[in-house]
Enzyme design. Structure first.
Site, short mmCIF file in Angstrom:
data_model
loop_
_atom_site.label_atom_id
_atom_site.label_comp_id
_atom_site.label_asym_id
_atom_site.label_seq_id
_atom_site.Cartn_x
_atom_site.Cartn_y
_atom_site.Cartn_z
N SER A 78 0.83 -1.19 0.00
CA SER A 78 0.00 0.00 0.00
C SER A 78 0.87 1.24 0.00
O SER A 78 2.10 1.17 0.01
CB SER A 78 -0.92 0.01 1.22
N GLY A 79 0.22 2.40 0.03
CA GLY A 79 0.93 3.67 -0.01
C GLY A 79 1.46 4.08 1.35
O GLY A 79 1.36 3.35 2.34
N ALA A 82 -1.11 4.66 4.72
CA ALA A 82 -1.46 3.50 5.55
C ALA A 82 -0.57 2.34 5.13
O ALA A 82 -1.01 1.36 4.58
CB ALA A 82 -2.93 3.13 5.39
N ASN A 84 1.45 -0.81 4.57
CA ASN A 84 1.40 -2.21 4.98
C ASN A 84 1.73 -3.07 3.77
O ASN A 84 1.65 -2.61 2.63
CB ASN A 84 0.03 -2.59 5.57
N VAL A 86 1.30 -7.16 2.12
CA VAL A 86 0.63 -8.45 2.19
C VAL A 86 1.54 -9.52 1.58
O VAL A 86 2.02 -9.36 0.45
CB VAL A 86 -0.73 -8.43 1.45
N LYS A 100 -1.07 -9.89 6.27
CA LYS A 100 -0.95 -8.44 6.13
C LYS A 100 -0.14 -7.91 7.30
O LYS A 100 -0.56 -8.02 8.45
CB LYS A 100 -2.33 -7.79 6.09
N ASP A 194 -12.44 1.42 1.36
CA ASP A 194 -11.71 1.36 0.09
C ASP A 194 -12.15 0.20 -0.79
O ASP A 194 -11.37 -0.68 -1.13
CB ASP A 194 -10.21 1.27 0.37
#
Length: 239
Positions: A78-79, A82, A84, A86, A100, A194
């Site tokens: 992700s960005g 946030a 994180n 996976v 995650k 999202d």
């Protein structure tokens, strides 16, 4: 489901283990069973008992399952807002999982993280890529979900090489995800954070499922927030 159903062959577990995440949906052989041509409205409603039980994992077990969180096992990132990652992993019982891993400051309160994970973990439906556990050891914050080997809806819509998804499958995706959202709303989880084509995953049978990760609120500096309220039920907004 017409020609799009040729993408979904129900293989044996042994075959699935051998080809896990190696073949695109569009290369699956044509299924010969009559059930493969059924429309979504003819599908038997899945039960809650079909998903694995929710439990707490140790950090060592998840590190081993992901080969020490190897970059080769990363399936999505992700960005910065946030952050994180996976990972794909495999437990000792040979079960494939998606892990995650949050940054250390994402969930400063371990109790809040545990309660949020347990809340999502109570949801059990075949239409979901169900959350099957979590890890909250020291500064580590990890979620564990069922692994979906056939990529995301986004990949099959926007990154296809030979043939994009045909309309019968698109309708099935819409129908199944609507069922998933309706179930979550009924069970007290009306907000899905999202909602987009990357949150729709395909399981080993080629069925679309809604990622459970989008049901988790993100927390930063002790405050819960949503990165993107892309889906909010109209009745929720009215109240």
């Amino acid at each position: 489901m017409g020609c799009c159903e040729s993408s979904f062959l129900k293989e044996t577990q042994r075959e699935r283990d051998e080809v896990m995440n190696e073949r695109p949906l569009t290369q699956r052989k044509e299924a010969s069973t009559e059930s493969d041509t059924a429309t979504p409205t003819a599908t038997v409603q899945p039960t809650n008992e079909e998903a694995p039980l929710f439990s707490e994992f140790s950090f060592l077990d998840l590190r081993a399952a992901t080969n020490n969180f190897s970059s080769d096992n990363i399936v999505s990132e992700s960005g910065e807002k946030a952050a994180n990652v996976v990972y794909k992993g495999r437990l000792e019982n040979r079960q494939w999982i998606a892990v995650k891993k949050f940054t250390k400051v994402a969930w400063p309160d371990p109790t809040q993280f545990k309660e949020e994970a347990e809340g999502v973990g109570k949801l059990r439906r075949k239409r979901l890529a169900n959350l099957i556990g979590y890890c909250c050891a020291g500064d580590e914050r990890l979620l564990v979900a069922e692994y979906m080997p056939n990529d995301t809806l986004a990949k099959h819509l926007f990154h296809w090489e030979k043939q994009t998804i045909e309309w019968p499958l698109r309708l099935r995706v819409a129908f199944y995800i609507a069922e998933a959202l309706d179930y979550c709303n009924t069970e007290g989880r009306p907000l899905y954070h999202d909602l987009n084509a990357y949150r729709v995953l395909f399981d080993e049978d080629g069925d679309p499922r809604l990622s459970c990760f989008g049901l988790m609120k993100n927390s930063m500096d002790g405050k819960s927030y949503s990165t993107n309220l892309a889906y909010t039920p109209p009745e929720y907004l009215k109240n």
